[in-house]
Enzyme design. Structure first.
Site, PDB file in Angstrom:
ATOM      1  N   LYS A  28     -13.344  -0.616   6.596  1.00  0.00           N
ATOM      2  CA  LYS A  28     -13.857  -1.404   5.478  1.00  0.00           C
ATOM      3  C   LYS A  28     -14.997  -2.319   5.921  1.00  0.00           C
ATOM      4  O   LYS A  28     -16.064  -2.304   5.340  1.00  0.00           O
ATOM      5  CB  LYS A  28     -12.735  -2.245   4.853  1.00  0.00           C
TER       6      LYS A  28
ATOM      7  N   ALA B 295      -6.392  -4.653   7.435  1.00  0.00           N
ATOM      8  CA  ALA B 295      -7.418  -3.627   7.192  1.00  0.00           C
ATOM      9  C   ALA B 295      -8.686  -4.205   6.576  1.00  0.00           C
ATOM     10  O   ALA B 295      -9.712  -3.535   6.538  1.00  0.00           O
ATOM     11  CB  ALA B 295      -6.840  -2.543   6.278  1.00  0.00           C
TER      12      ALA B 295
ATOM     13  N   TRP C 158       0.876  -1.190   0.000  1.00  0.00           N
ATOM     14  CA  TRP C 158       0.000   0.000   0.000  1.00  0.00           C
ATOM     15  C   TRP C 158       0.905   1.230   0.000  1.00  0.00           C
ATOM     16  O   TRP C 158       1.782   1.345   0.892  1.00  0.00           O
ATOM     17  CB  TRP C 158      -0.882  -0.042   1.258  1.00  0.00           C
TER      18      TRP C 158
ATOM     19  N   ASP D 299      -0.691  -5.643   9.054  1.00  0.00           N
ATOM     20  CA  ASP D 299      -1.705  -4.683   8.624  1.00  0.00           C
ATOM     21  C   ASP D 299      -2.925  -5.534   8.256  1.00  0.00           C
ATOM     22  O   ASP D 299      -2.888  -6.306   7.292  1.00  0.00           O
ATOM     23  CB  ASP D 299      -1.180  -3.889   7.412  1.00  0.00           C
TER      24      ASP D 299
HETATM   25  C1  LMR Z   1      -6.892   2.328  -0.418  1.00  0.00           C
HETATM   26  O1  LMR Z   1      -5.905   1.586  -0.397  1.00  0.00           O
HETATM   27  O2  LMR Z   1      -7.390   2.740  -1.473  1.00  0.00           O
HETATM   28  C2  LMR Z   1      -7.556   2.732   0.878  1.00  0.00           C
HETATM   29  O3  LMR Z   1      -6.925   2.135   1.942  1.00  0.00           O
HETATM   30  C3  LMR Z   1      -7.728   4.195   0.996  1.00  0.00           C
HETATM   31  C4  LMR Z   1      -6.460   4.912   1.321  1.00  0.00           C
HETATM   32  O4  LMR Z   1      -6.428   5.580   2.364  1.00  0.00           O
HETATM   33  O5  LMR Z   1      -5.493   4.845   0.545  1.00  0.00           O
END
Ligand code: LMR
Length: 393
Positions: free
Chosen positions: A243, A210, A127, A208
Site C-alpha cells: 500500500k 498493512a 479482514w 497486522d
Molecule cells: C483488501 O483488503 O482489499 C486488500 O488487502 C486486498 C486483498 O488482498 O484483499
C-alpha cells in the site's frame, strides 16, 4: 482425482475486483478492493518507485539466490521504518516476505509450530482473508468484539471484556493502524490498556500493519507497535509494501519478530527461516530491492514521502467531501463518523440487498459487508454516488 473436489467459493474481495473489471459501464465506481486510486481512478506506479526500478535494472548485476529471509539491507530498512530509528534492534529481526499476507502466513506457521493448535483472537469484523490464512496454519480462530456498528465506533469495553478471558499464551491479532474493514482505530490510551492486558495475562500480540502511512503518517501509524515493543517481551508484526509503496503485485513485505533478547531473536528468526525454506524457499526480490532503493536514497525517499503524504491527505479530504454530500441528502450527521476514521476503509450501514442494488443498478462496487475504499470515492462525482446510496437506503 480432481473430480472429487468440491466447487470453490471465490474470494469475496478479489471476485468483486474481477467483476468490476468486466463491467462495461463507463460510469462504474470501484469502492471495493483496497488499492489506492488517484482522481482519475488509476493506480499509477509511484514516482520514486519508477525511478528506483530504473536504477535497479541499470545496476543489478546478478539474479543469484538471496536466501530464505531475503535481503539484509531491506530487512534493516523496514525494521527502522516500522520500529523507529531508536528501536532496540538487538532484540528485533525481520524476514522479507511475499507481501503482508505472506508475512501473516509465515508468522502463523511459526506460532503453530511453537504452540500447537493455539487460539488466535481476531477482531469482529476483520479482514476476511485472515480466516483462510490462520485456518491454513491450523490455528484456532476466536472472535473478539471490536466494532459497534450501531454507533460506528470501537466497542472497547466489549473488546477488553472478551480478551480478558483469553487463556495465557493465546495470540491476539491487532490491526496496528487503519483497521480493515472499519477504519475505526484505538486511541493511544486504549492501546496502552491492551498492551497492559497482554502483559498481565501473558497474551502474545501479533500485529497486522498493512497500511502504515495511510492513517496519521508513517511515524504516528507505528505508535502502537512501538509502544508494545517497549512494554512487552515478545511480539510479531506482519507489514507490507503493497500500500504505502504501491507495490501490490510485486509482493514485498516483512515478518518482524521482537524477542526478549538477541539470543531469542536469533532463535526465532532461525525457525522462521525453516518455515520459509520448507514452503517457498525464498521471497521474490524485485519489490523489496526497489523499496530499499527508495528508502536508502535521500532524494527518492523525499519524493516517496511527499507522494505518500499527498495520497493520505487526499483520502482525508474525500472522507470530508463524502460525509458532506451525505449530510446534505440525509439531513443528518449520521455519516460524519467517516471523517474521524483512518486509512483506506470505512463501513456503510447497508444491507446485502442494498449493496447488490448499487452494483446492478448503478455500477457501484462495494464489498458485501458494506466496506468502502475511501480512495475509490469519485472526486468529481460525489453527488451521483451520494444520490445512489440515498436512493437504495
Ligand atoms: C483488501 O483488503 O482489499 C486488500 O488487502 C486486498 C486483498 O488482498 O484483499
Amino acid at each position: 482425482m480432481f473430480r472429487s473436489l468440491p466447487e470453490s467459493k471465490p474470494d469475496a474481495i478479489l471476485n468483486l475486483m474481477t467483476q468490476f473489471r468486466a463491467d462495461p459501464r463507463t460510469d462504474k465506481m470501484d469502492l471495493g478492493v483496497g488499492i489506492y486510486k488517484d482522481a482519475n481512478g488509476n493506480t499509477p506506479v509511484m514516482h520514486a518507485v519508477k525511478r528506483a526500478e530504473k536504477k535497479l535494472v541499470d545496476t543489478q548485476d546478478t539474479k543469484a539466490y538471496v536466501g530464505p529471509v531475503g535481503s539484509r539491507p531491506f530487512c534493516d530498512s523496514i525494521i527502522a521504518q516500522v520500529m523507529g530509528k531508536d528501536a532496540d534492534t538487538d532484540r528485533i529481526r525481520a524476514a522479507q516476505s511475499a507481501g503482508g499476507t505472506g508475512a501473516l502466513r509465515i508468522i502463523a506457521d511459526l506460532l503453530k509450530n511453537l504452540r500447537g493448535k493455539a487460539n488466535i483472537w481476531v477482531s469482529d469484523p476483520t479482514w476476511p482473508n485472515h480466516f483462510p490464512v490462520f485456518n491454513a496454519a491450523q490455528l484456532n480462530i476466536e472472535p473478539y468484539p471490536y466494532y459497534d456498528a450501531q454507533n460506528s465506533r470501537v466497542d472497547f469495553d466489549a473488546m477488553m471484556g472478551t480478551l480478558g478471558k483469553a487463556n495465557k499464551g493465546d495470540i491476539v491479532l491487532l490491526h496496528g493502524c487503519c483497521h480493515n474493514p472499519t477504519g475505526a482505530d484505538l486511541s493511544q490510551d486504549q492501546w496502552r490498556a491492551v498492551a497492559e492486558l497482554c502483559k498481565t495475562n501473558q497474551l502474545f500480540p501479533f500485529f497486522d500493519l498493512a497500511y502504515q502511512g495511510f492513517g496519521d503518517g508513517l511515524e504516528n501509524d507505528a505508535w502502537s507497535v512501538r509502544h508494545f515493543a517497549q512494554v512487552l517481551p515478545e511480539l510479531a508484526i506482519a507489514t507490507s509494501c503493497s500500500k504505502n509503496l504501491g507495490l501490490y503485485r510485486e509482493r514485498a513485505g516483512a515478518a518482524i519478530l521482537v524477542a526478549e533478547d538477541a539470543d531469542n531473536a536469533d532463535r526465532a528468526l532461525g525457525q522462521l527461516s525453516i518455515v520459509i525454506r520448507s514452503n517457498y524457499s525464498m521471497p521474490p526480490d524485485h519489490g523489496a530491492n526497489t523499496s530499499h532503493l527508495v528508502w536508502s536514497d535521500p532524494e527518492l525517499n523525499k519524493v516517496w514521502r511527499d507522494e505518500l503524504d499527498s495520497m493520505r491527505e487526499r483520502m482525508t479530504r474525500l472522507r470530508s467531501d463524502f460525509a458532506e454530500a451525505m449530510r446534505k441528502r440525509s439531513n443528518s450527521d449520521q455519516f460524519d463518523y467517516i471523517i474521524g476514521q483512518k486509512g483506506m476503509f470505512s463501513r456503510l450501514p447497508l444491507s446485502t440487498d442494498q449493496i447488490e442494488k448499487l452494483r446492478s443498478e448503478h455500477g457501484i462496487y462495494i464489498v458485501g459487508d458494506g466496506r468502502i475504499n475511501i480512495a475509490g470515492l469519485p472526486d468529481a462525482n460525489m453527488d451521483a454516488l451520494a444520490d445512489a446510496i440515498m436512493g437504495v437506503i
